[in-house]
Design a protein around this motif. Structure first.
Motif, PDB file in Angstrom:
ATOM      1  N   ALA A 120     -49.169  -2.931  12.929  1.00  0.00           N
ATOM      2  CA  ALA A 120     -48.450  -2.597  14.166  1.00  0.00           C
ATOM      3  C   ALA A 120     -49.442  -2.210  15.263  1.00  0.00           C
ATOM      4  O   ALA A 120     -49.285  -2.599  16.432  1.00  0.00           O
ATOM      5  N   ALA A 121     -50.483  -1.464  14.897  1.00  0.00           N
ATOM      6  CA  ALA A 121     -51.485  -1.044  15.870  1.00  0.00           C
ATOM      7  C   ALA A 121     -52.298  -2.239  16.378  1.00  0.00           C
ATOM      8  O   ALA A 121     -52.580  -2.338  17.576  1.00  0.00           O
TER       9      ALA A 121
ATOM     10  N   LEU B 159     -49.821   4.133  20.269  1.00  0.00           N
ATOM     11  CA  LEU B 159     -49.053   2.886  20.340  1.00  0.00           C
ATOM     12  C   LEU B 159     -48.387   2.660  21.693  1.00  0.00           C
ATOM     13  O   LEU B 159     -47.865   1.577  21.958  1.00  0.00           O
ATOM     14  N   LYS B 160     -48.413   3.657  22.569  1.00  0.00           N
ATOM     15  CA  LYS B 160     -47.817   3.504  23.898  1.00  0.00           C
ATOM     16  C   LYS B 160     -48.658   2.529  24.720  1.00  0.00           C
ATOM     17  O   LYS B 160     -49.893   2.564  24.673  1.00  0.00           O
ATOM     18  N   PRO B 161     -47.993   1.654  25.490  1.00  0.00           N
ATOM     19  CA  PRO B 161     -48.724   0.648  26.283  1.00  0.00           C
ATOM     20  C   PRO B 161     -49.810   1.239  27.187  1.00  0.00           C
ATOM     21  O   PRO B 161     -50.878   0.641  27.358  1.00  0.00           O
ATOM     22  N   GLU B 162     -49.575   2.419  27.743  1.00  0.00           N
ATOM     23  CA  GLU B 162     -50.570   3.015  28.643  1.00  0.00           C
ATOM     24  C   GLU B 162     -51.827   3.490  27.900  1.00  0.00           C
ATOM     25  O   GLU B 162     -52.835   3.822  28.530  1.00  0.00           O
ATOM     26  N   ASN B 163     -51.795   3.508  26.581  1.00  0.00           N
ATOM     27  CA  ASN B 163     -52.953   3.933  25.783  1.00  0.00           C
ATOM     28  C   ASN B 163     -53.609   2.773  25.037  1.00  0.00           C
ATOM     29  O   ASN B 163     -54.353   2.979  24.075  1.00  0.00           O
ATOM     30  N   LYS B 164     -53.363   1.559  25.499  1.00  0.00           N
ATOM     31  CA  LYS B 164     -53.861   0.359  24.830  1.00  0.00           C
ATOM     32  C   LYS B 164     -55.387   0.360  24.684  1.00  0.00           C
ATOM     33  O   LYS B 164     -55.908   0.019  23.625  1.00  0.00           O
ATOM     34  N   GLU B 165     -56.112   0.775  25.730  1.00  0.00           N
ATOM     35  CA  GLU B 165     -57.578   0.778  25.653  1.00  0.00           C
ATOM     36  C   GLU B 165     -58.082   1.749  24.587  1.00  0.00           C
ATOM     37  O   GLU B 165     -59.019   1.431  23.855  1.00  0.00           O
ATOM     38  N   MET B 166     -57.472   2.918  24.512  1.00  0.00           N
ATOM     39  CA  MET B 166     -57.879   3.893  23.492  1.00  0.00           C
ATOM     40  C   MET B 166     -57.555   3.348  22.094  1.00  0.00           C
ATOM     41  O   MET B 166     -58.374   3.481  21.170  1.00  0.00           O
ATOM     42  N   LEU B 167     -56.405   2.729  21.938  1.00  0.00           N
ATOM     43  CA  LEU B 167     -56.034   2.134  20.650  1.00  0.00           C
ATOM     44  C   LEU B 167     -57.031   1.044  20.270  1.00  0.00           C
ATOM     45  O   LEU B 167     -57.466   0.971  19.111  1.00  0.00           O
ATOM     46  N   GLN B 168     -57.408   0.212  21.213  1.00  0.00           N
ATOM     47  CA  GLN B 168     -58.408  -0.818  20.938  1.00  0.00           C
ATOM     48  C   GLN B 168     -59.722  -0.193  20.467  1.00  0.00           C
ATOM     49  O   GLN B 168     -60.341  -0.685  19.524  1.00  0.00           O
ATOM     50  N   LYS B 169     -60.124   0.896  21.113  1.00  0.00           N
ATOM     51  CA  LYS B 169     -61.376   1.567  20.728  1.00  0.00           C
ATOM     52  C   LYS B 169     -61.280   2.121  19.306  1.00  0.00           C
ATOM     53  O   LYS B 169     -62.202   1.961  18.504  1.00  0.00           O
ATOM     54  N   VAL B 170     -60.140   2.755  18.988  1.00  0.00           N
ATOM     55  CA  VAL B 170     -59.960   3.293  17.633  1.00  0.00           C
ATOM     56  C   VAL B 170     -60.018   2.167  16.605  1.00  0.00           C
ATOM     57  O   VAL B 170     -60.709   2.271  15.589  1.00  0.00           O
ATOM     58  N   LEU B 171     -59.316   1.090  16.865  1.00  0.00           N
ATOM     59  CA  LEU B 171     -59.271  -0.003  15.887  1.00  0.00           C
ATOM     60  C   LEU B 171     -60.615  -0.709  15.755  1.00  0.00           C
ATOM     61  O   LEU B 171     -61.046  -1.018  14.637  1.00  0.00           O
ATOM     62  N   THR B 172     -61.289  -0.956  16.879  1.00  0.00           N
ATOM     63  CA  THR B 172     -62.578  -1.648  16.782  1.00  0.00           C
ATOM     64  C   THR B 172     -63.680  -0.753  16.228  1.00  0.00           C
ATOM     65  O   THR B 172     -64.748  -1.247  15.862  1.00  0.00           O
ATOM     66  N   ALA B 173     -63.408   0.545  16.117  1.00  0.00           N
ATOM     67  CA  ALA B 173     -64.343   1.447  15.428  1.00  0.00           C
ATOM     68  C   ALA B 173     -64.299   1.221  13.914  1.00  0.00           C
ATOM     69  O   ALA B 173     -65.105   1.792  13.178  1.00  0.00           O
TER      70      ALA B 173
END
Length: 183
Positions: free
Chosen positions: A53-54, A92-106
């Motif tokens: 989902a993330a 998971l909120k759309p406004e936090n997409k960049e932070m989510l990308q950073k967490v996942l690509t870590a």
């Protein structure tokens, strides 16, 4: 050749081909196939529904379906559940997409690194850690303790590899029991 012998040989060939495709360990109750991508396999794992989902919310499906190769340290659902309450919902909120990308690509490293390669690099180093960078640019370290491989984030949080070397067509997945948190 008799009809029964032909059927027996055909069934044996089909079973051999299926077994060859499913040489990986099952993850989350599902077979993982070497001829499928990281995302194509992950969507079938009951243990990785939060991660999937993330990945979708972060817009990383196409990236993790590309040629790679990638090494992914894939946190299980319980690892996400162990984060402070509300963290996953906030990410998971759309406004936090960049932070989510950073967490996942870590959790992603360029290249196809087996657990043995990671462990060997850690054993060879003078400090017992293999230091490398995630796709996010964050520093990761690997250490072997008690026969287990641990991956550490920049804050020193450890994720133990619980299932290693799940080969994919575009890399490898190592299932981990904790979320690596970028700085």
């Amino acid at each position: 050749m008799t009809h029964k012998r032909f059927i027996a040989l055909t069934c044996a060939a089909a079973l051999t081909a299926t077994t060859a495709l499913a040489a990986n360990p099952d993850v989350g109750g599902a077979p993982m196939f070497e001829n499928k991508t990281i995302v194509e396999n992950a969507v079938n794992s009951a243990d990785h529904t939060t991660l999937v989902a993330a990945v979708k919310a972060a817009g990383l499906v196409d990236t993790l379906n590309s040629d790679g190769p990638f090494t992914v340290f894939a946190p299980v659902n319980s690892a996400f559940a162990a984060l402070p309450e509300g963290t996953v919902d906030t990410l998971l909120k759309p406004e936090n997409k960049e932070m989510l990308q950073k967490v996942l690509t870590a959790h992603v490293v360029a290249g196809d690194w087996s657990a043995e390669q990671i462990a060997a690099a850690a054993r060879k180093s003078s400090d017992g850690f293999y230091h490398f960078n995630a796709v996010s640019g964050d520093a990761l370290s690997a250490q072997v303790k008690g026969g287990n491989v641990y991956i550490y984030d920049e804050s020193g949080n450890a994720a133990r590899v619980t299932i290693s070397d799940v080969d994919q067509s575009n890399g490898v997945i190592h299932v981990v029991n904790s979320v690596l948190v970028p700085k």
